[in-house]
Design a protein around this motif. Structure first.
Motif, short mmCIF file in Angstrom:
data_model
loop_
_atom_site.label_atom_id
_atom_site.label_comp_id
_atom_site.label_asym_id
_atom_site.label_seq_id
_atom_site.Cartn_x
_atom_site.Cartn_y
_atom_site.Cartn_z
N GLY A 33 1.78 5.09 13.77
CA GLY A 33 1.10 4.86 12.48
C GLY A 33 0.43 6.13 11.93
O GLY A 33 -0.02 7.19 12.73
N MET A 34 0.82 6.40 10.76
CA MET A 34 0.48 7.77 10.08
C MET A 34 -0.61 7.27 8.58
O MET A 34 -0.55 5.88 8.06
N ASN A 54 6.94 1.06 11.44
CA ASN A 54 8.28 0.53 10.69
C ASN A 54 7.88 0.70 9.21
O ASN A 54 9.03 0.20 8.80
N GLY A 55 6.87 0.84 8.61
CA GLY A 55 6.63 0.81 7.13
C GLY A 55 6.46 -0.57 6.59
O GLY A 55 6.20 -0.62 5.49
N GLY A 56 6.30 -1.48 7.58
CA GLY A 56 6.35 -2.85 6.92
C GLY A 56 4.68 -3.21 6.60
O GLY A 56 4.71 -4.10 5.81
N VAL A 57 4.01 -2.51 6.99
CA VAL A 57 2.58 -2.90 6.66
C VAL A 57 1.88 -1.50 6.10
O VAL A 57 1.95 -0.54 6.88
N THR A 58 1.36 -1.80 5.11
CA THR A 58 0.34 -0.71 4.34
C THR A 58 -1.09 -1.10 4.01
O THR A 58 -1.22 -2.03 3.68
N TYR A 59 -1.93 0.32 3.74
CA TYR A 59 -3.24 -0.15 3.40
C TYR A 59 -3.55 1.13 2.49
O TYR A 59 -3.25 2.06 2.62
N TYR A 60 -4.35 0.73 1.59
CA TYR A 60 -4.83 1.51 0.62
C TYR A 60 -6.34 1.37 0.47
O TYR A 60 -6.98 0.56 0.39
N ALA A 61 -7.02 2.68 0.23
CA ALA A 61 -8.46 2.62 -0.44
C ALA A 61 -8.73 2.01 -1.63
O ALA A 61 -7.67 2.18 -2.25
N ASP A 62 -9.79 1.23 -1.77
CA ASP A 62 -9.64 0.75 -3.22
C ASP A 62 -9.63 1.61 -4.42
O ASP A 62 -9.18 1.07 -5.42
N SER A 63 -9.93 2.88 -4.12
CA SER A 63 -10.12 3.86 -5.24
C SER A 63 -8.73 4.32 -5.72
O SER A 63 -8.44 4.75 -6.70
N VAL A 64 -7.63 3.76 -4.90
CA VAL A 64 -6.12 4.29 -5.22
C VAL A 64 -5.24 3.08 -5.07
O VAL A 64 -3.98 3.14 -5.71
N LYS A 65 -5.89 1.91 -4.82
CA LYS A 65 -4.90 0.67 -4.66
C LYS A 65 -4.48 0.35 -6.25
O LYS A 65 -4.84 0.63 -7.11
N GLY A 66 -3.17 0.24 -6.17
CA GLY A 66 -2.21 -0.14 -7.49
C GLY A 66 -1.86 1.09 -8.01
O GLY A 66 -1.18 1.10 -9.25
#
Lengths: 123, 110
Positions: A33-34, A54-66
């Motif tokens: 994971g990276m 495999n790139g199938g799951v991603t996560y974002y901090a609320d400050s950058v989401k969207g």
């Protein structure tokens, strides 16, 4: 030698876009994971985004989401961060980081960091 | 505001022992997640110093050690050296905020 090399940082106006790249070498890129972690000038570390092997799951901090999109190309051993609608508070050094453990786990540490690439958002 | 709380600064004389605390204000260390520590020398990228709460990567001197108790973790540095002067960050996982860092602690070697 395990190495992560970021590129793509630049000065951009508010509302603009940038794409950061991170070229990986010396390890099996597709097995880890990276993440992207940033550091505003003179401040501490802040988690930005994460992506599964495999790139199938991603996560974002609320400050950058969207606004930000993380992706990876396991054939090119490269991690990306597409940033849009940039704001002054996005200014900082962006680090590409590798998870320490190849086994999927939430609380993994980061054993490799790139040298960082500077993103400056200002008019 | 960081989920993990660290003292802004600590200091010690060469040869002394110093500790840096990392306190959970939410649901990370207290939830049983591992803690990791990073050293950031001036002008450089962070470097993994302690992982999985107590383990040292190859090449890290045994002067550095980590521990955890309840909702807090600690980094201890013994035999303080001038080259240890740096910023230190703890990191863990939080059930809500996901990957979280402490605010960082600046170590000054007197």
């Amino acid at each position: 030698e395990v190495q992560l090399v970021e590129s793509g940082g630049n000065l951009v106006q508010p509302g603009g876009s940038l794409r950061l790249s991170c070229s990986a070498s010396g390890f099996t890129f597709s097995a880890y994971g990276m993440h992207w972690v940033r550091q505003p000038p003179g401040k501490g570390l802040e988690y930005v985004s994460a992506i599964s092997t495999n790139g199938g799951v991603t996560y974002y901090a609320d400050s950058v989401k969207g606004r930000f999109t993380i992706s990876r190309d396991n054939y090119k051993n490269t991690l990306y961060l597409q940033m849009s609608s940039l704001r002054p508070e996005d200014t900082g050094v962006y680090y590409c980081v590798k998870e320490e453990d190849s086994r999927p786990r939430w609380d993994d540490g980061f054993d490799m960091w790139g040298q960082g690439t500077m993103v400056a958002v200002s008019s | 505001q960081s989920v993990l709380t660290q003292p802004p600064s600590v200091s010690g004389a060469p040869g002394q022992r110093v500790t840096i605390s990392c306190t959970d204000t939410s649901s990370s260390i207290g939830a049983g997640y591992d803690v990791h520590w990073y050293q950031q020398l001036p002008g450089t990228a962070p470097k993994l110093l302690i992982y999985d709460t107590t383990k040292r990567p190859s090449g890290v001197p045994d002067r550095f050690s980590g521990s955890k108790s309840g909702t807090s973790a600690s980094l201890a540095i013994t035999g303080l050296q001038a080259e240890d002067e740096a910023d230190y960050y703890c990191q863990s996982y939080d059930n809500i905020a996901r990957w979280v860092f402490g605010g960082g602690t600046k170590l000054t070697v007197l």
